[in-house]
Design an enzyme around this catalytic site. Structure first.
Site, PDB file in Angstrom:
ATOM      1  N   GLU A  32      -0.876  -2.271   5.126  1.00 45.15           N
ATOM      2  CA  GLU A  32       0.045  -2.232   6.269  1.00 45.15           C
ATOM      3  C   GLU A  32      -0.131  -0.947   7.062  1.00 45.15           C
ATOM      4  O   GLU A  32       0.098  -0.927   8.267  1.00 45.15           O
ATOM      5  CB  GLU A  32       1.489  -2.346   5.784  1.00 45.15           C
ATOM      6  CG  GLU A  32       2.523  -2.505   6.900  1.00 45.15           C
ATOM      7  CD  GLU A  32       2.984  -1.197   7.522  1.00 45.15           C
ATOM      8  OE1 GLU A  32       3.272  -1.188   8.737  1.00 45.15           O
ATOM      9  OE2 GLU A  32       3.038  -0.176   6.806  1.00 45.15           O
ATOM     10  N   ASP A  36       0.822  -1.216   0.000  1.00 49.39           N
ATOM     11  CA  ASP A  36       0.000   0.000   0.000  1.00 49.39           C
ATOM     12  C   ASP A  36       0.854   1.262   0.000  1.00 49.39           C
ATOM     13  O   ASP A  36       2.018   1.274   0.398  1.00 49.39           O
ATOM     14  CB  ASP A  36      -0.967   0.019   1.182  1.00 49.39           C
ATOM     15  CG  ASP A  36      -0.301  -0.274   2.525  1.00 49.39           C
ATOM     16  OD1 ASP A  36       0.760  -0.934   2.542  1.00 49.39           O
ATOM     17  OD2 ASP A  36      -0.841   0.154   3.564  1.00 49.39           O
TER      18      ASP A  36
END
Length: 386
Positions: free
Chosen positions: A135, A76
């Protein structure tokens, strides 16, 4: 592995890193990133396992198969408008950018998967390649994958982070606690506002908030052993509408970080107690919400010392760095609560990577990709089969 092979892998990974860098996606919405990874994994003829989308899990059966090793990369990006000059590969998505290094993590793990898929006869353990969503948020992608059983058949798990806090050329870890827990909190003070010229007729929540903030600093400086790392930070205060109006409500949002469960519990209790006590003193009411985040990241000692030997064997004694504790947090900690493993910092600090993680001008020094790819490959190649 021959030097020219490693250099070729690194060049391949840099091409993919720069393409990924231009199309960042925020946590939990990495749909195009998933498809990008999926195409490469299919081209490598690796099996894709059925786990929650948009994470992607690839699998390579080993020649022996007594052990299963997991390697993880987060995928991400962050909701930050990128700044600076990236030599033609700036983010093309307004307000979103890879300014933490996850694009590099993806590309490095893809390169390791490429080499292993092309050299299957040398790979003894089974390997799971975890490309993990989300995350950067809570609840995290790691939690979702663990709940789905990602680690049920895994013997050990390893992850890397390209780390601006460690000088380029060094690879480091700790044998135990390495990164902090992180929990967010929100404090709401309900009082009685009024005209700024008549404060005696009000109960001023801004004034009360100032006392609470000062008291929080006393928790870390006067109530906790100074040898025990702990942080309390207020990052946002919301209150008031005009310069001459005392508001009735103030909200404060902050974070607390620790490295032991005992200190974590103590800080939470003291935040709640001190807010209650100060608000009571000034006849205000209050509410405290604790938003649970990630636990402290604690490396397994045996697996960490194994990684240390891999680093020294292939990169040289001088390449290894024994890390202290950083108060940043990482959801890889959830994996390490379930299975032994190690999280590893690959140093990038230097002229190319002079800005810290999450800075709008952060960039990766791609010259370290060779070492990171080699590290992942050799962790698997040297892993004991029994």
């Amino acid at each position: 592995m021959k030097l020219n092979q490693l250099r070729s892998l690194s060049e391949w990974s840099i091409v993919h890193r720069r393409l990924l860098h231009q199309q960042p996606e925020i946590s939990g919405k990495e749909y195009k990133t998933h498809e990008y990874i999926k195409k490469i994994i299919k081209d490598l003829n690796l099996k894709i396992l059925d786990y929650p989308y948009p994470s992607l899990i690839a699998y390579l059966p080993g020649t022996v198969g007594n052990k299963t090793i997991a390697l993880r990369a987060d995928i991400d990006a962050l909701p930050i408008q990128e700044e600076g000059d990236k030599d033609g590969y700036m983010s093309q998505i307004p307000g979103v950018s890879h300014v933490c290094g996850h694009d590099g993590h993806i590309a490095i793990l893809l390169a390791a998967a490429k080499w292993m898929s092309e050299n299957r006869g040398l790979i003894e353990p089974n390997v799971k390649f975890i490309f993990q969503s989300a995350e950067e948020i809570t609840p995290s992608g790691a939690q979702e994958l663990i709940q789905a059983g990602i680690l049920n058949d895994v013997d050990a798990i390893f992850g890397i982070h390209l780390w601006q806090g460690l000088e380029k050329g060094k690879i480091g870890l700790n044998y135990g606690p390495m990164m902090a827990s992180v929990d967010d909190f929100e404090v709401t003070i309900e009082a009685n506002g009024g005209h700024g010229s008549m404060p005696h007729e009000t109960i001023d929540p801004i004034y009360i908030a100032s006392h609470i903030i000062q008291s929080f600093q006393a928790i870390t400086s006067r109530q906790i052993n100074p040898m025990e790392p702990a942080v309390i930070s207020i990052g946002k205060i919301i209150g008031g509408t005009n310069y001459n109006i005392i508001p009735s409500t103030v909200r404060m949002l902050g974070t607390m970080r620790t490295v032991t469960p005992e200190t974590h519990r103590f800080i939470q209790e003291r935040i709640e107690q001190q807010v209650a006590g100060i608000c009571s003193t000034f006849s205000a009411t209050h509410k405290v919400d604790i938003i649970k985040g990630t636990p402290p990241l604690i490396n397994d000692e045996e697996q960490s010392r194994y990684v240390e030997q891999v680093i020294k064997s292939y990169m040289g004694e001088e390449a290894f760095a024994l890390m202290g504790i950083t108060m940043a947090a990482e959801d890889f900690s959830f994996y390490l609560q379930e299975k032994p493993g190690a999280f590893i910092f690959v140093g990038i600090k230097g002229e190319k990577s002079r800005f810290p993680h999450h800075h709008a001008k952060f960039d990766l020094d791609e010259e370290v990709f060779e070492s990171a790819i080699q590290l992942f490959i050799n962790i698997v190649l040297d892993y004991p089969s029994n």
